[in-house]
Scaffold this motif. Sequence first.
Motif, PDB file in Angstrom:
ATOM      1  N   LYS A  34       0.696  -1.307  -0.327  1.00  0.00           N
ATOM      2  CA  LYS A  34      -0.007  -0.151   0.264  1.00  0.00           C
ATOM      3  C   LYS A  34       1.288   1.483   0.263  1.00  0.00           C
ATOM      4  O   LYS A  34       0.361   2.312  -0.935  1.00  0.00           O
ATOM      5  CB  LYS A  34      -0.769   0.133   0.889  1.00  0.00           C
ATOM      6  CG  LYS A  34      -1.766   0.860   1.589  1.00  0.00           C
ATOM      7  CD  LYS A  34      -3.003   1.243   0.684  1.00  0.00           C
ATOM      8  CE  LYS A  34      -4.206   2.256   1.537  1.00  0.00           C
ATOM      9  NZ  LYS A  34      -3.441   3.420   1.663  1.00  0.00           N
ATOM     10  N   GLU A  37       2.574   1.782  -3.440  1.00  0.00           N
ATOM     11  CA  GLU A  37       1.107   2.186  -4.053  1.00  0.00           C
ATOM     12  C   GLU A  37       0.950   3.606  -3.822  1.00  0.00           C
ATOM     13  O   GLU A  37       1.310   4.517  -5.195  1.00  0.00           O
ATOM     14  CB  GLU A  37      -0.002   1.630  -4.302  1.00  0.00           C
ATOM     15  CG  GLU A  37      -0.788   2.275  -5.310  1.00  0.00           C
ATOM     16  CD  GLU A  37      -2.151   1.293  -4.849  1.00  0.00           C
ATOM     17  OE1 GLU A  37      -1.914  -0.522  -4.995  1.00  0.00           O
ATOM     18  OE2 GLU A  37      -3.126   1.285  -4.795  1.00  0.00           O
ATOM     19  N   ASP A  38       0.902   4.235  -2.630  1.00  0.00           N
ATOM     20  CA  ASP A  38       1.236   5.818  -2.538  1.00  0.00           C
ATOM     21  C   ASP A  38       2.066   6.741  -2.578  1.00  0.00           C
ATOM     22  O   ASP A  38       2.021   7.463  -3.497  1.00  0.00           O
ATOM     23  CB  ASP A  38       1.905   5.707  -0.746  1.00  0.00           C
ATOM     24  CG  ASP A  38      -0.399   6.109  -0.263  1.00  0.00           C
ATOM     25  OD1 ASP A  38      -1.543   5.646  -1.176  1.00  0.00           O
ATOM     26  OD2 ASP A  38      -0.149   5.479   0.943  1.00  0.00           O
ATOM     27  N   ASN A  41       2.039   6.578  -6.868  1.00  0.00           N
ATOM     28  CA  ASN A  41       0.584   7.104  -7.176  1.00  0.00           C
ATOM     29  C   ASN A  41       1.144   9.029  -6.672  1.00  0.00           C
ATOM     30  O   ASN A  41       0.952   9.668  -7.446  1.00  0.00           O
ATOM     31  CB  ASN A  41      -0.417   7.634  -6.111  1.00  0.00           C
ATOM     32  CG  ASN A  41      -1.329   6.232  -6.815  1.00  0.00           C
ATOM     33  OD1 ASN A  41      -0.593   5.674  -8.476  1.00  0.00           O
ATOM     34  ND2 ASN A  41      -2.791   5.981  -6.557  1.00  0.00           N
ATOM     35  N   LYS A  56      -1.458   7.827 -15.358  1.00  0.00           N
ATOM     36  CA  LYS A  56      -2.154   6.741 -13.797  1.00  0.00           C
ATOM     37  C   LYS A  56      -1.909   6.223 -13.908  1.00  0.00           C
ATOM     38  O   LYS A  56      -1.934   4.786 -14.460  1.00  0.00           O
ATOM     39  CB  LYS A  56      -3.623   7.422 -14.027  1.00  0.00           C
ATOM     40  CG  LYS A  56      -4.212   8.452 -14.042  1.00  0.00           C
ATOM     41  CD  LYS A  56      -5.704   8.591 -13.209  1.00  0.00           C
ATOM     42  CE  LYS A  56      -6.427  10.105 -13.199  1.00  0.00           C
ATOM     43  NZ  LYS A  56      -6.421  11.203 -13.533  1.00  0.00           N
ATOM     44  N   LEU A  57      -1.885   5.252 -12.472  1.00  0.00           N
ATOM     45  CA  LEU A  57      -1.747   3.947 -12.488  1.00  0.00           C
ATOM     46  C   LEU A  57      -2.941   2.632 -11.920  1.00  0.00           C
ATOM     47  O   LEU A  57      -4.115   3.236 -11.782  1.00  0.00           O
ATOM     48  CB  LEU A  57      -1.077   3.663 -10.332  1.00  0.00           C
ATOM     49  CG  LEU A  57      -1.087   1.996 -10.202  1.00  0.00           C
ATOM     50  CD1 LEU A  57      -0.464   1.732 -10.981  1.00  0.00           C
ATOM     51  CD2 LEU A  57      -1.290   2.546  -8.476  1.00  0.00           C
TER      52      LEU A  57
HETATM   53  C1  NAG Z   1      -3.390   5.443  -7.071  1.00  0.00           C
HETATM   54  O1  NAG Z   1      -3.944   5.417  -8.153  1.00  0.00           O
HETATM   55  C2  NAG Z   1      -5.342   5.220  -8.445  1.00  0.00           C
HETATM   56  C3  NAG Z   1      -5.577   5.312  -9.729  1.00  0.00           C
HETATM   57  O2  NAG Z   1      -5.362   7.198 -10.043  1.00  0.00           O
HETATM   58  C4  NAG Z   1      -6.523   4.744  -7.626  1.00  0.00           C
HETATM   59  O3  NAG Z   1      -7.405   3.509  -8.576  1.00  0.00           O
HETATM   60  C5  NAG Z   1      -5.714   4.126  -6.755  1.00  0.00           C
HETATM   61  O4  NAG Z   1      -6.576   3.756  -5.765  1.00  0.00           O
HETATM   62  C6  NAG Z   1      -4.767   5.418  -6.191  1.00  0.00           C
HETATM   63  N1  NAG Z   1      -4.116   3.666  -4.731  1.00  0.00           N
HETATM   64  C7  NAG Z   1      -3.558   4.971  -3.482  1.00  0.00           C
HETATM   65  C8  NAG Z   1      -3.117   3.814  -2.525  1.00  0.00           C
HETATM   66  O5  NAG Z   1      -3.719   5.660  -3.204  1.00  0.00           O
END
Ligand code: NAG
Length: 119
Positions: A34, A37-38, A41, A56-57
């Motif tokens: 997590k 991922e942050d 992002n 965008k992811l």
């Molecule tokens: C990261 O970005 C994606 C696409 O914008 C989003 O779906 C996802 O929830 C985000 N992840 C976090 C951990 O914020």
Amino acid sequence: MLTMKRIFVLGLALTIVSATIPGGVTELSGADLKEAEDTLNNSLSKLASGDGPNYKLSKIIKVTRQVVAGYRYVYDVELIEGSKTKVCNVVIWSQPWLENGIEVTFNCPDGQVVRKHSA
Ligand SMILES: *[C@@H]1O[C@H](CO)[C@@H](O)[C@H](O)[C@H]1NC(C)=O
């Protein structure tokens, strides 16, 4: 006696150094995943609002993390660019205490892009 003490101190120092030696590559899951991922992002949105590229992811396939003067994250990801999705390998080398200390390398089918930004 002094020599023994030196050997002891040296041994202790070596133990501390070897406990924090960089190099171990860990595949991430749970809270670490997590956080990774942050981190990704955050980099994607900083780059998208600056010099680009504009990604965008979509989803993370796999991430590893290695301790090397900060953290080095290696991601296998699906990225969204406009209406297209592509699978890329992204490396984020994070040294957030430095100016422009976050280096992001995108290895995508259409080539490599390297960018730096601050934390
Ligand atoms: C990261 O970005 C994606 C696409 O914008 C989003 O779906 C996802 O929830 C985000 N992840 C976090 C951990 O914020």
